[in-house]
Each structure stands twice: as structure tokens, then as C-alpha cells.
Design an enzyme around this catalytic site. Structure first.
Site: not given
Length: 748
Positions: A612, A620, A629, A656
Site C-alpha cells: 500500500d 492526491n 495517477d 493505491e
């Protein structure tokens, strides 16, 4: 449910009357109570990981405190009814987390008791705050209790942002509070368990028993904060009708594994990263325009058609139904109009929207098109006795059927003026003209042609060639409504890959003829040999025939290869994550059980990793989703560059979160390999100033390795998931490894 410890009494009743039952949303105190042991008709359980929820809540509160630069945290803990196991486990998760964080001090811990309520929580907070005005954080075991704290803060006229409040459940009012107040957090997602219970019962009763997978399943909860709640807007404001739990049943795919994670449901069914976000202007416009008239083709399967009952159906009909649900509007199809009438009505703006239309220059003069959402090759269809057609120009001077007004009509008319066009009203009429020999060929998209050939029994027709054109379908709206064009594109973008795949598999079953009938060839050759005795003339004839047959075989092989490539492309898309290029969750569900069986047969080491990306939400929030992204793509490339053996598999499990499967490495070798992956991600040196771990992007890894012969898929996943959470709770940017032994025990 085992509410107030009456679950075993209910199980005894169901056992007496032989009623299969599922336990959900609660657990038993006794570890000896396992489905299908003492109570045979207790077939399974699906219960929340309440301890993990307690950890999640404390972790998210600490992250908010760090962002606010609180050096000392003075926490008030309000528990629920501690006679309930769920309350006990949530509290255990809290204490498990805070023992590793010395700057958290619990100034008071209280229990709301059997009669826990919002008003009781409000009363307790006011009492403890008067004694301890230094309280700046509240951990509450449920949203009811957290909302009671909110009520107390308002009644005491305290500044709303001075005290951080977190609770568990995802109650609607709690989520509304989160939208308005950055200091509030809610952890939840276990409300799907009743639906999952019905899925399990249905599978069990229909013979799709899940016992080989497990009988005890656990759901994972997820935090919603002020920063990420907009991503969840697409489902927090509706009633979950968009989830068809039948799709998650083993009736649809007996080999797929259940995945009870709320995050999995969001990623695969709601696509929270592509939530529908409309502006106030767009929302206001939709209130004024809540009904739209659809311009449809009543006989254009599998894209759209009207069946014998007058019902609008097809791929585009399914897409438009999802769009209508997203937007909350009514869409009325033009079911009593021919295609030419539809086109003219749309030009006069008596119809508002096309669900499916190819883009052409003429149409762009009065319509605005979305980006294409369906694409198929344009092919040449002929009778069996027509040789293969290697080039569309081979149809010059021949009569070819098209459907008047279709994109193929405009393409051939503009680009191939030497082809004589037979203008049919429908695909059926066009194929009938080919079948009867009235025209030489039909040019149209492969999906529609294949569907009508099977439906109408044109089995003597074949694909004889390919055109240089692809058939791309978009939705289109009248050009004087540009705001509807923007709204429609957003609605299409919000559709999940799972929703699209379901529609595709429902309607498209391409059938290609890969064989060749040589019986006629041998008959011709046999007759020719007999005739050779008498006439040398036939030698030349036979030679010419063979040349023609070889040419046709060669041309057929070219066409078959084109079709095979198209099929491979579609198959690859179905198992590939579109952003990172890694395998997707669907392929993971297939590969993992296969690899487990292979490893168990060969008594080989098998390793499974869940990783993770650390603090990715913060990335973000501060750098933007587009940059987020890009970083996921770079991480995926790093994983692929290290996992290059044939037995190495990399997956994007959702958001993620990534998964890796590899074999033939001992626990020590596996841990070293995963450590190299962790270091490689850190060495990318992707700036992340807002991470609580490092100044660059990092990842946490949970690894499990085993060579046991009797473990189950769920054990492997849970062991890796537990190791991942241990890595997170131990500071992140690290690898936590465990070994799964024969009896199922783990060793870190």
C-alpha cells in the site's frame, strides 16, 4: 446477529428446524463456536473486523492531529456497551494503536453502557470536559456517540475545530457532518454484511458451497474524512441500488473468491476515483430538464433495438440506463419511429439525445459527441461461395448493401465512390440481400452482423474481409445544449470497468469460423484425376483451381489472424488495469487459486504480498489526482521491472493497493526480494512533502510465505493483510513478513 449474546439460542432453534443460517455483523465469545461444527445448519458467518476499525479510527485521528501540529494529544475515549464483543474489539484496536504513540494521553475512558445513546454521550462529554478542559480529541465507538459529542460541543459553544472527533458506522448524519466540519472522521462500511449474508445463503442453497474457501469471512472497514468525502459522493447520497449483489455470487462465476472489503466494492462497482461530480450550474440545469427524448434505432442489435414486447434493449440501452440512474433523469426512447424519421426529428431538435452514434462530419454540424465508449471493426460479409476479399477496393463496380443513414453509408459514399450502394432500411434487410444474391456483400460492424446472422439464421454467410475502418460509438446531444454534453460525459466517465464488462459480456459473443471445408476440394480433385485419363485439358484446369484454393486459404488465414488479434486485444483488456498496465483484480481472482494449487501439488514455496502506498491520500490532496495517477504508473513499472520471472505476477488490487504473487523462494529469500522492491520505490525519489513517513513516496509491504499443503486462500490473504497493517502500525515504509505453517499458524 449475536446481539446481547442471544446468537447461540437462535442457532439452536435453526438447528432443530433444519434451517440453514448465516451469522453476520457480530461474533461469539467462545472460539469453539465455528460454523458446521456444533451446529451443522449454521453454514457460515460474515463479520466485521472491529479491532481493525478501532485501529483505523485512532490512526486517522492521529494523522489529523499531526497535520494540525498538535504536540500533545489529550484523548477522551467513549466506549459503547462493553458487554458486546464488537465494543470490546474496537477498544482493543484503539489501545493496540496508542501503545506505540507516546504523545497520546487518555485523560478519561468511559462506557456508555447497555443504554448507550446520543444523549448519554453528550452528557458524558460535558461532564468530562468540565473536569478536563485540555481534551482535544475524542475517540467514540459509534457514530451515535460521536454525534452526541458534536451536540455537546455546540451546546458549550466551543469552536468547532478545536476538538477532533472520530467514530465508527458511516451513519448518514455523521457523513453530512464530515462534509461541513474538517475535524470529524467516521470509519465504516460493514453495512453490506446483510446483503453478503443473502449471497452466501443463495450460493449454499443452489449447490455453490463455499466451504473450500472458508466458512468464516471478515469485512474490512474504511475511513471517510473531510478530505476524501467527495470521492464517496457517488454512493453516500444514494441507496446502493447500483450494486447488483447477484454479480458477486458464485452462481455467476464459481471460481471467483468472495471479497468482502468495502474498498473493493467501491473500486470495482462504484469507482470512487471517478465519482460523478456535477457543478451547481449543472445540477440546477438538470432540475429544469429532468426528461429527455432519445433518438434510437429500433432494429440495431446488439447495440439497441426494440423487442417484440416494445421494450428498448441492447448494449447502448444498458449504458443509457446507468446514465439515467446516475443523473436521476427520465429518458424516453423513440420506439415507434424508423431510423430515417429519427434522424430528421433529431435535426429538427424534436429528439434530444442519441444513446449510440458514430461520429461523422455531417452529424457534427448539429450534434455534440461524447468520447467513444464502444469500438468494433467494420467487416465485409458475403455468401460462402464468394472468395475472400483482401481489400475493400475489390468491391469497386460491385453492388454492396449498407443501412441507409449508418456511418458505413457515409464512409463508403465519401471514400469509395466506385462501389454501388444498395440502401437497406435495416441490417436484416441488408443481409437478406446478400443471402439472396441481390448484392455481392454487406459492409457493417462485426458485432451487429454477428448478432443478426445468428438471430435470423443466415448461417451460409461468412466474414470475407476487413475494411480499414473501425466503428466507434459515442453518445450525442443536440448542439444547442452544450451543458448536457458536459454532464453526459461526466456520467459516462463515472461508470466502472466492472459495469462496462458486465454489459459487454451480456451482449457480445463473437463467433469466428476458423475451419475450412475441404470435402468439395477432394471431390473436385478426384473427378479431375479421372478426367485426366481422357483429357489433358483438365490438368491446366486443376492447376488453376488449386491456385485459386490456395489463394483463398491464404486470404482466409490473413482474415483469421486479424480476428484472432482483435480477440486477443479484447481478452487482454478484460484482465488489465487500464491505468497501470498491471493485471487487474479479476485476473488476481483467477491466478491466486491456480498458483496455490500448483504450489501445493509441487510442495513449493509460494509468496503473496500486499503493498500500500504510504500517505497516498495526502499526495492526491496536495499534488492532484493527475500526478497521483502518474506516480502509480511509475510504481507499477518498478514492480514489473523486478518481477520478470514467468511465475511472478503483479496486480493492482484497487486504488493505491497492489498485490504480488511469486514462487520458489524461501522465506528469507522472499523477504530479501520484497525489501529490494520497497527500496526501489523509495529510490524513485518522488517528492512527497506531506507524507508522515518520509519526504518522498514510499510503500508498506505485508508478505506471507508458505509451503504448507492444507492452507486456504483466505488464510493466505488474511496473513498478508495482517502483516501489512503491522507494517503500517510500525511506522510504514517497511516490510513485515510472516510464514504460514502446515497447521495454519503464523510466525513473524
Amino acid at each position: 446477529m449475536n446481539y446481547e449474546q442471544i446468537g447461540e439460542q437462535i442457532l439452536a432453534i435453526t438447528e432443530r428446524y433444519k434451517v440453514p443460517s448465516i451469522l453476520y455483523n457480530s461474533v461469539f465469545t467462545s472460539r469453539d463456536l465455528i460454523p458446521r461444527t456444533k451446529y451443522q445448519y449454521w453454514v457460515g458467518s460474515v463479520t466485521p473486523d472491529d479491532e481493525e476499525a478501532g485501529v483505523h479510527l485512532a490512526e486517522q485521528l492521529l494523522l489529523k492531529a499531526k497535520k494540525r501540529k498538535l504536540e500533545q494529544i489529550n484523548m477522551l475515549v467513549i466506549n459503547g456497551n462493553m458487554k458486546e464483543i464488537s465494543a470490546q474489539q474496537r477498544n482493543q484496536g484503539l489501545h493496540q494503536f496508542i501503545k506505540h504513540n507516546p504523545n497520546i494521553s487518555i485523560v478519561a475512558e468511559t462506557e456508555a453502557g447497555v443504554n448507550w445513546s446520543r444523549s448519554e454521550s453528550k452528557h458524558q462529554f460535558m461532564e468530562y470536559y468540565r473536569k478536563h478542559p485540555e481534551i482535544n480529541m475524542v475517540w467514540a465507538a459509534s457514530d451515535n456517540l460521536g454525534l452526541g459529542v458534536k451536540d455537546a460541543i455546540e451546546e458549550l459553544s466551543l469552536p468547532k475545530d478545536t476538538i477532533l472527533v472520530g467514530s465508527i458506522d458511516w451513519q448518514p448524519e455523521a457523513l453530512q457532518t464530515i462534509k461541513k466540519q474538517p475535524n470529524y472522521i467516521s470509519v465504516g462500511g460493514h453495512f453490506t454484511e446483510a446483503a453478503w449474508g443473502i449471497v452466501l445463503l443463495k450460493d449454499y442453497l443452489q449447490g455453490n458451497d463455499f466451504v473450500s474457501e472458508s466458512t468464516q469471512f471478515h469485512t474490512q472497514m474504511y475511513p471517510i474524512t473531510h478530505q476524501n468525502i467527495k470521492m464517496f459522493q457517488s454512493f453516500t447520497d444514494d441507496n446502493w441500488q447500483r450494486i447488483d449483489f447477484n454479480e458477486l455470487s458464485k452462481e455467476r462465476n464459481s471460481e471467483q473468491l468472495y471479497n468482502f472489503s468495502i474498498k473493493y466494492l467501491l473500486d470495482t462497482h462504484y469507482q470512487n476515483t471517478k465519482a460523478l461530480k456535477l457543478t451547481e450550474e449543472e445540477l440546477q440545469w438538470l432540475k429544469q430538464h429532468d426528461t429527455f427524448r432519445l433518438a434510437i434505432d429500433i432494429d440495431w442489435p446488439p447495440f439497441e433495438f426494440v423487442n417484440e414486447l416494445g421494450v428498448y434493449q441492447g448494449m447502448s440501452a444498458d449504458y443509457i440506463k446507468l446514465v439515467a440512474e446516475r443523473l436521476g433523469v427520465e429518458l424516453r426512447p423513440s420506439i415507434n419511429m424508423s431510423w430515417s424519421e429519427v434522424v430528421e426529428a433529431a435535426k429538427r431538435r424534436e429528439l434530444d439525445m442519441y444513446p449510440a452514434l458514430a461520429i461523422t462530419p455531417e452529424r457534427k454540424s448539429y450534434l455534440k459527441f461524447t468520447r467513444p465508449y464502444l469500438s468494433f471493426p467494420m467487416m465485409i460479409i458475403t455468401n460462402q461461395d464468394i472468395p475472400f476479399i483482401g481489400d475493400i477496393d475489390a468491391l469497386n463496380d460491385a453492388e454492396v448493401a449498407i443501412v441507409k443513414g449508418y456511418a458505413s453509408h457515409e464512409m463508403l459514399r465519401e471514400n469509395h465512390p466506385r462501389i454501388k450502394l444498395f440502401e437497406a432500411k435495416t441490417v436484416s434487410e441488408a443481409l437478406e440481400a446478400v443471402s439472396s444474391g441481390k448484392v455481392k456483400a454487406y459492409v457493417g460492424n462485426i458485432a451487429t452482423a454477428n448478432y443478426v446472422i445468428r438471430r435470423d439464421g443466415f448461417t451460409h454467410l461468412k466474414i470475407s474481409g476487413a475494411t480499414p475502418y473501425h466503428f466507434d460509438l459515442s453518445m450525442a446531444v443536440r448542439s444547442d445544449w452544450p451543458i448536457l454534453h458536459t454532464i453526459l460525459q461526466k456520467a459516462l466517465d463515472s461508470l466502472s470497468e466492472n459495469e462496462k464488462n458486465i454489459i459487454y459480456s451480456r451482449w457480445v459473443t463473437l463467433r469466428y469460423d476458423h475451419g475450412f471445408d475441404y470435402s468439395l476440394v477432394w471431390k473436385v480433385i478426384a473427378i479431375s484425376i479421372v478426367l485426366l485419363v481422357f483429357l489433358s485439358y483438365w490438368t491446366k484446369k486443376l492447376s488453376n483451381l488449386n491456385l485459386k484454393l490456395n489463394s483463398e486459404i491464404a486470404e482466409r488465414k490473413v482474415i483469421e489472424e486479424q480476428l484472432r488479434q482483435e480477440k486477443k486485444k479484447i481478452e487482454k483488456l478484460s484482465i488489465t488495469d487500464p491505468l497501470t498496465g498491471l493485471y487487474n483484480r479479476r485476473h488476481y481472482n483467477k491466478v491466486l487459486p491456480d498458483e496455490i494449487r500448483r504450489a501445493q501439488r509441487s510442495n513449493d514455496w509460494l509468496s503473496f504480498v500486499i503493498l500500500d502506498v504510504d500517505s497516498f491520500k495526502q499526495y492526491n490532496d496536495n499534488y492532484g489526482h493527475h500526478n497521483g495517477d502518474s506516480q502509480l504508473i511509475d510504481i507499477a513499472k518498478t514492480l514489473k521491472s523486478h518481477c520478470h520471472r514467468a511465475s511472478d505476477y503483479c496486480f493492482r488490487l484497487g486504488g493505491e493497493e497492489f498485490g504480488i504473487i511469486f514462487s520458489s523462494l524461501s522465506p528469507e529469500e522472499a523477504a530479501a526480494f520484497v525489501e529490494r522492491l520497497r527500496a526501489a520505490i523509495e529510490h524513485l525519489q518522488i517528492e512527497h512533502k506531506h507524507s508522515c513517513v518520509a519526504s518522498v513516496v514510499t510503500a508498506s509491504f505485508g508478505l506471507v510465505t508458505t509451503n504448507a499443503s492444507n492452507y486456504e486462500i483466505e488464510q493466505l490473504y488474511e496473513a498478508a493483510d495482517t502483516a501489512l497493517y503491522k507494517a503500517k502500525n510500525s511506522g510504514r515504509n517497511r516490510v513485515e513478513a510472516s510464514v504460514l505453517f502446515m497447521e495454519g499458524a503464523e510466525k513473524s
